[in-house]
Design a protein around this motif. Sequence first.
Motif, PDB file in Angstrom:
ATOM      1  N   ASN A   1       0.842  -1.194   0.000  1.00 49.40           N
ATOM      2  CA  ASN A   1       0.000   0.000   0.000  1.00 49.40           C
ATOM      3  C   ASN A   1       0.880   1.248   0.000  1.00 49.40           C
ATOM      4  O   ASN A   1       1.384   1.667   1.031  1.00 49.40           O
ATOM      5  CB  ASN A   1      -0.901  -0.040   1.236  1.00 49.40           C
ATOM      6  CG  ASN A   1      -1.865   1.120   1.275  1.00 49.40           C
ATOM      7  OD1 ASN A   1      -1.771   2.057   0.480  1.00 49.40           O
ATOM      8  ND2 ASN A   1      -2.798   1.061   2.217  1.00 49.40           N
TER       9      ASN A   1
ATOM     10  N   SER B   1       0.079   4.181  -0.280  1.00 48.61           N
ATOM     11  CA  SER B   1      -0.571   5.354   0.326  1.00 48.61           C
ATOM     12  C   SER B   1      -0.304   5.436   1.824  1.00 48.61           C
ATOM     13  O   SER B   1      -0.714   6.399   2.473  1.00 48.61           O
ATOM     14  CB  SER B   1      -2.083   5.311   0.092  1.00 48.61           C
ATOM     15  OG  SER B   1      -2.357   5.245  -1.275  1.00 48.61           O
ATOM     16  N   GLU B   2       0.350   4.433   2.357  1.00 44.23           N
ATOM     17  CA  GLU B   2       0.741   4.520   3.765  1.00 44.23           C
ATOM     18  C   GLU B   2       1.645   5.725   3.951  1.00 44.23           C
ATOM     19  O   GLU B   2       2.349   6.138   3.029  1.00 44.23           O
ATOM     20  CB  GLU B   2       1.523   3.261   4.178  1.00 44.23           C
ATOM     21  CG  GLU B   2       0.680   2.022   4.305  1.00 44.23           C
ATOM     22  CD  GLU B   2       1.521   0.797   4.639  1.00 44.23           C
ATOM     23  OE1 GLU B   2       0.932  -0.272   4.801  1.00 44.23           O
ATOM     24  OE2 GLU B   2       2.765   0.914   4.714  1.00 44.23           O
TER      25      GLU B   2
HETATM   26  C1  NAG Z   1      -3.647   2.174   2.434  1.00 42.53           C
HETATM   27  O1  NAG Z   1      -3.155   3.001   3.479  1.00 42.53           O
HETATM   28  C2  NAG Z   1      -3.953   4.133   3.718  1.00 42.53           C
HETATM   29  C3  NAG Z   1      -3.210   4.989   4.757  1.00 42.53           C
HETATM   30  O2  NAG Z   1      -2.873   4.231   5.883  1.00 42.53           O
HETATM   31  C4  NAG Z   1      -5.326   3.714   4.174  1.00 42.53           C
HETATM   32  O3  NAG Z   1      -6.133   4.851   4.414  1.00 42.53           O
HETATM   33  C5  NAG Z   1      -5.957   2.849   3.103  1.00 42.53           C
HETATM   34  O4  NAG Z   1      -7.187   2.351   3.539  1.00 42.53           O
HETATM   35  C6  NAG Z   1      -5.040   1.683   2.747  1.00 42.53           C
HETATM   36  N1  NAG Z   1      -5.577   0.962   1.598  1.00 42.53           N
HETATM   37  C7  NAG Z   1      -5.760  -0.353   1.603  1.00 42.53           C
HETATM   38  C8  NAG Z   1      -6.290  -0.953   0.363  1.00 42.53           C
HETATM   39  O5  NAG Z   1      -5.517  -1.058   2.593  1.00 42.53           O
END
Ligand code: NAG
Length: 261
Positions: free
Chosen positions: A120, A122-123
């Motif tokens: 991920n 987006s972390e």
């Molecule tokens: C990825 O990480 C972000 C930030 O922590 C979070 O908001 C999001 O739900 C995550 N996406 C998945 C698919 O787990």
Amino acid sequence: MRVLAVLWTFSFLLKEAQAWGFKNGIFHNSIWLEQAAGVYHRESRKGRYQLTFKEAKAVCKYEGGKLATYEQLEAARQIGFHVCAAGWFDKGRVGYPIVKAGANCGFGKIGIVDYGYRLNKSERWDVYCYNPHSKECGGVLTDQQRIIQSPGFPEEYQDEQICYWHIRVRLGQRIQLHFLEFDVEDDTACLGDYLDVYDSYDDVSGFVGRFCGDYLPDDIVSTGNVMTLKFLSDASVTAGGFKLHYTAFNASLEYDKKLFL
Ligand SMILES: *[C@@H]1O[C@H](CO)[C@@H](O)[C@H](O)[C@H]1NC(C)=O
Ligand SMILES: *[C@@H]1O[C@H](CO)[C@@H](O)[C@H](O)[C@H]1NC(C)=O
């Protein structure tokens, strides 16, 4: 014998511990190391753990660098780079470099604490960048003797410089600083431009003195085999700069006697 050995070990550990410090609640060893080997740590202006992978790449690129590789991070760690904050590095991997095992950081482990390649992106984490050419002053010095001078010396130094020199000589040796020339913007509290000297391998502990003006400082002798020098100039008024010479010498009782008795 055994008691002596334990005592010795204890005092050694104590000394080691003093060379490290807490700053902003983080156990770390400060900025000069970030420049060593060209690896440095950054967090978002908004604070800790705010950068997505894409933003992390942009932070490094903004300063002309790129994401550090695992090998670069490990190389920096080997010379003492220790940061208790997980950051992105090359190829979407996350981790942080630990030199000293601690209960609050790195699970007691020494090495790169590796969170692996994140699926991920987006972390949000901090970032580790690499840019060997980002600074024109400072660095890690391991020679037995050397000249250290302000950037551009004997020309005047520029505004807004920040340089960290870290001197590390052989264990059992000590370091003598001898000033040859000194001319740094003068103000009573040395708030504008100054040279700080630390009897330590960071700029957190072991503060020896802050110098500015045109008075030649006396020689400074370390208690151990490391020293840190930090030079900072603000946005106005410069001066001729400074030049000093350091020499490593074998620590011995004779020398202590000469120096302190
Ligand atoms: C990825 O990480 C972000 C930030 O922590 C979070 O908001 C999001 O739900 C995550 N996406 C998945 C698919 O787990
Ligand atoms: C300092 O110590 C090192 C290692 O113990 C030794 O090789 C060297 O000759 C010594 N130098 C002097 C000047 O005594």
